[in-house]
Design a protein around this motif. Structure first.
Motif, PDB file in Angstrom:
ATOM      1  N   ILE A 107      -3.286   4.358  -3.755  1.00  0.00           N
ATOM      2  CA  ILE A 107      -2.982   5.065  -2.559  1.00  0.00           C
ATOM      3  C   ILE A 107      -4.259   4.441  -1.675  1.00  0.00           C
ATOM      4  O   ILE A 107      -4.901   4.885  -1.682  1.00  0.00           O
ATOM      5  N   ARG A 108      -3.575   4.634  -0.140  1.00  0.00           N
ATOM      6  CA  ARG A 108      -4.377   3.882   0.785  1.00  0.00           C
ATOM      7  C   ARG A 108      -4.406   5.774   1.579  1.00  0.00           C
ATOM      8  O   ARG A 108      -5.176   5.722   2.544  1.00  0.00           O
ATOM      9  N   PRO A 112       0.753  -1.094   0.249  1.00  0.00           N
ATOM     10  CA  PRO A 112       0.368   0.340  -0.105  1.00  0.00           C
ATOM     11  C   PRO A 112       0.794   0.913  -0.293  1.00  0.00           C
ATOM     12  O   PRO A 112       2.165   1.054   0.996  1.00  0.00           O
ATOM     13  N   VAL A 113       0.485   2.388  -0.516  1.00  0.00           N
ATOM     14  CA  VAL A 113       1.297   4.228  -0.503  1.00  0.00           C
ATOM     15  C   VAL A 113       0.289   4.601  -0.192  1.00  0.00           C
ATOM     16  O   VAL A 113      -0.478   5.245   0.174  1.00  0.00           O
ATOM     17  N   VAL A 114       1.231   5.446   0.901  1.00  0.00           N
ATOM     18  CA  VAL A 114       0.596   6.819   1.829  1.00  0.00           C
ATOM     19  C   VAL A 114       1.035   7.859   0.236  1.00  0.00           C
ATOM     20  O   VAL A 114       2.662   7.885   0.141  1.00  0.00           O
ATOM     21  N   GLY A 140     -10.490  11.353  -2.196  1.00  0.00           N
ATOM     22  CA  GLY A 140     -11.393   9.611  -1.807  1.00  0.00           C
ATOM     23  C   GLY A 140     -10.221   9.045  -1.279  1.00  0.00           C
ATOM     24  O   GLY A 140     -10.273   8.034  -0.086  1.00  0.00           O
ATOM     25  N   TRP A 141      -9.087   9.693  -1.102  1.00  0.00           N
ATOM     26  CA  TRP A 141      -8.162   9.086  -0.033  1.00  0.00           C
ATOM     27  C   TRP A 141      -8.098   9.595   1.138  1.00  0.00           C
ATOM     28  O   TRP A 141      -8.358  10.809   1.062  1.00  0.00           O
ATOM     29  N   PRO A 142      -7.820   8.567   2.841  1.00  0.00           N
ATOM     30  CA  PRO A 142      -7.810   9.535   4.030  1.00  0.00           C
ATOM     31  C   PRO A 142      -6.468   9.851   3.897  1.00  0.00           C
ATOM     32  O   PRO A 142      -5.479  10.226   3.432  1.00  0.00           O
ATOM     33  N   ASP A 143      -6.943  11.617   4.962  1.00  0.00           N
ATOM     34  CA  ASP A 143      -6.544  12.632   5.465  1.00  0.00           C
ATOM     35  C   ASP A 143      -4.989  11.859   6.715  1.00  0.00           C
ATOM     36  O   ASP A 143      -5.943  11.426   7.152  1.00  0.00           O
ATOM     37  N   LEU A 144      -4.034  11.561   6.616  1.00  0.00           N
ATOM     38  CA  LEU A 144      -3.323  10.423   7.731  1.00  0.00           C
ATOM     39  C   LEU A 144      -2.296  12.165   8.729  1.00  0.00           C
ATOM     40  O   LEU A 144      -1.832  11.295   9.486  1.00  0.00           O
ATOM     41  N   GLY A 145      -2.376  13.363   7.957  1.00  0.00           N
ATOM     42  CA  GLY A 145      -1.454  14.020   8.957  1.00  0.00           C
ATOM     43  C   GLY A 145      -1.051  14.945   7.605  1.00  0.00           C
ATOM     44  O   GLY A 145      -0.592  15.188   7.039  1.00  0.00           O
TER      45      GLY A 145
END
Length: 504
Positions: free
Chosen positions: A198-199, A167-169, A225-230
């Motif tokens: 892209i996750r 998985p990719v960020v 559609g990608w979640p915000d991780l910070g």
């Protein structure tokens, strides 16, 4: 085993630092972590432990400096598997290809595009070896996956991610602006499979009030559609880490009162310039990288000729810039000159490349400041070294070069090696002029040693902190890890990576 890949919307968005920080973060939690970069392009490299696989078993190799830093963050020795494909640029359109730590050949840009697809299996084999020994592998991409013109045969970004099912960020750099467009634009140009890999996304290098960018982050989520991780703030501690790319050279540093001036010309193929990070961190030193088109400063206390990936080409470049004249005038005024690796070769009488190891075959007169001659050969030296400076200060570093240097100047060595079969300070290293003002050697990372650095600066009339630079880097990694703990959704990253026994 668990794995997560950090890709970016472009080069220099902070991927290397984020991966290093995440490596230290998870290592501090008790996980066994390994760094990985399928393909890197850099002339800053480090020597690894001996390989334990394949035709080069028992031989040391080289990997990109960023992966060496990330290995330090993981508190693990360097191995060739951490960066199985390394490109070391020798011209604007060509590079030396290093596969699993060993030089394969030099390729033009188009020829490498035809070669790289066949390297995917090499990359996957290295990744799986790391995966088998770790709880978590953190992978760094290269450039941007949105460079879809390079997608065919890709091994650096999505080509690897899909083949290895990692998985990719995606990281966006808000400091350079248009971060919303960069992330949303990446989503727009990626094909369905690449976009689905892209996750989540991270915004990096933020300055100011986070609340002011809240709506921007929500808009990125809505459009991708990608979640915000910070949202990661500007990390001041990153300045204390080795930089990998020459793009950082010449950028202004923090203003502070300085006493002595050290000048380093920016060669076209400058290599391992992180050798001078410890000097740059000294409060008593003003270390400046001099760009092409500028004269070397007449008031410099020391001029350092750095390493080079193409010594003959850069020697010619020194002359076209008039830096040879500046150096000669500096020496006449009683100034000091130091050469490291390729810079050491340039200080000699001649440099020859009869077989075209680093470019077109040829030879040229050196700067004539040391009584040595160098012939470039294809048997590359990759080895750690330790020893003593002229004043008896201990040092540790490594050699990484393709030249063989001879001449009567070597009978007056600058340094002494103490690591050859336990011999006591009896093996000379490098050369020093009769007046002691011109000196050089092949040793990289010499000034990580606080005592060695203090001795050099004392000779220039300046005081030193005498701190071990490795300790300073280690502290910076812990500071960055602590910041990421605060500003990233670490639990979500662990879930994405598939880390089953996450240690909160």
């Amino acid at each position: 085993m668990a794995a997560l890949m950090i890709q970016g919307c472009g080069s220099d968005v902070g991927k290397s630092v984020l991966v290093a920080g995440l490596c230290r973060l998870f290592a501090n939690r008790g996980h066994v972590v390994r760094p990985f970069k399928p393909q890197n392009m850099s002339n800053n490299a480090a020597v690894t432990e001996p390989d334990d696989k394949g035709p080069h078993a028992g031989r040391r190799g080289e990997i990109g400096r960023a992966q060496a830093l990330q290995a330090i963050a993981c508190r693990t020795p360097l191995t060739v598997d951490m960066n199985p494909v390394l490109l070391k640029p020798q011209s604007d359109v060509g590079a030396q290809l290093v596969v699993r730590g060993q030089v394969e050949a030099s390729y033009g840009a188009m020829a490498y595009q035809a070669r790289k697809a066949a390297l995917l299996q090499v990359v996957l084999d290295s990744f799986h070896r790391l995966e088998a020994e770790a709880d978590l592998v953190i992978v760094e991409g290269a450039g941007s996956p949105a460079e879809i013109n390079l997608r065919s045969g890709d091994i650096a970004n999505m080509g690897f991610a899909l083949a290895a099912d990692v998985p990719v960020v995606l990281v966006g750099d808000i400091d350079r602006g248009h971060v919303i467009a960069a992330l949303v634009g990446a989503k727009a140009v990626l094909d369905t499979a690449d976009g689905a890999a892209i996750r989540g996304f991270i915004i990096n290098k933020f300055r100011g009030e986070p609340a002011l960018f809240y709506d921007g982050r929500r808009e990125i989520e809505r459009r991708t559609g990608w979640p915000d991780l910070g949202l990661v703030p500007w990390l001041a501690a990153a300045r204390r880490l080795p930089a990998e790319d020459a793009v950082v050279l010449g950028q202004p540093g923090e203003a502070s009162p300085r006493r002595i001036r050290i000048a380093v010309p920016i060669l076209r193929h400058i290599a391992n310039f992180d050798d001078f990070d410890p000097l740059q961190a000294e409060p008593s030193v003003d270390l400046s990288y001099v760009p092409p088109g500028s004269a070397l400063p007449g008031d410099a206390d020391l001029i350092i000729l750095p390493g080079s990936k193409a010594t003959l080409s850069d020697l010619a470049f020194v002359r076209t810039q008039g830096w040879d004249i500046d150096i000669a005038a500096h020496v006449r005024r009683g100034g000091r000159v130091m050469g490291v690796c390729g810079g050491f070769q340039m200080l000699g009488r001649t440099v020859s490349d009869p077989n075209g190891i680093e470019g077109a075959p040829g030879s040229a007169p050196g700067l004539g400041l040391l009584e040595v001659d160098t012939v470039l050969t294809d048997d590359k030296v990759l080895e750690p070294c330790r020893g003593l400076t002229p004043g008896g200060a201990p040092y540790e570093g490594f050699e990484m070069h393709m030249g063989r240097t001879t001449g009567e100047g070597l009978t007056s060595p600058w340094l002494r090696r103490t690591d050859d079969a336990g011999a006591s300070a009896s093996v000379g290293e490098g050369a020093i002029s009769a007046d002691g003002r011109v000196f050089g050697a092949y040793v990289h990372r010499l000034f990580d040693s606080g005592p060695a650095r203090a001795e050099l600066l004392a000779g220039l009339g300046a005081a030193s902190t005498a701190l071990d630079h490795r300790l300073q880097v280690d502290r910076a990694l812990d500071e960055i890890a602590a910041a990421l703990e605060t500003h990233l959704d670490v639990a979500a990253l662990a879930r994405l990576a598939g880390l089953k026994e996450f240690k909160p």
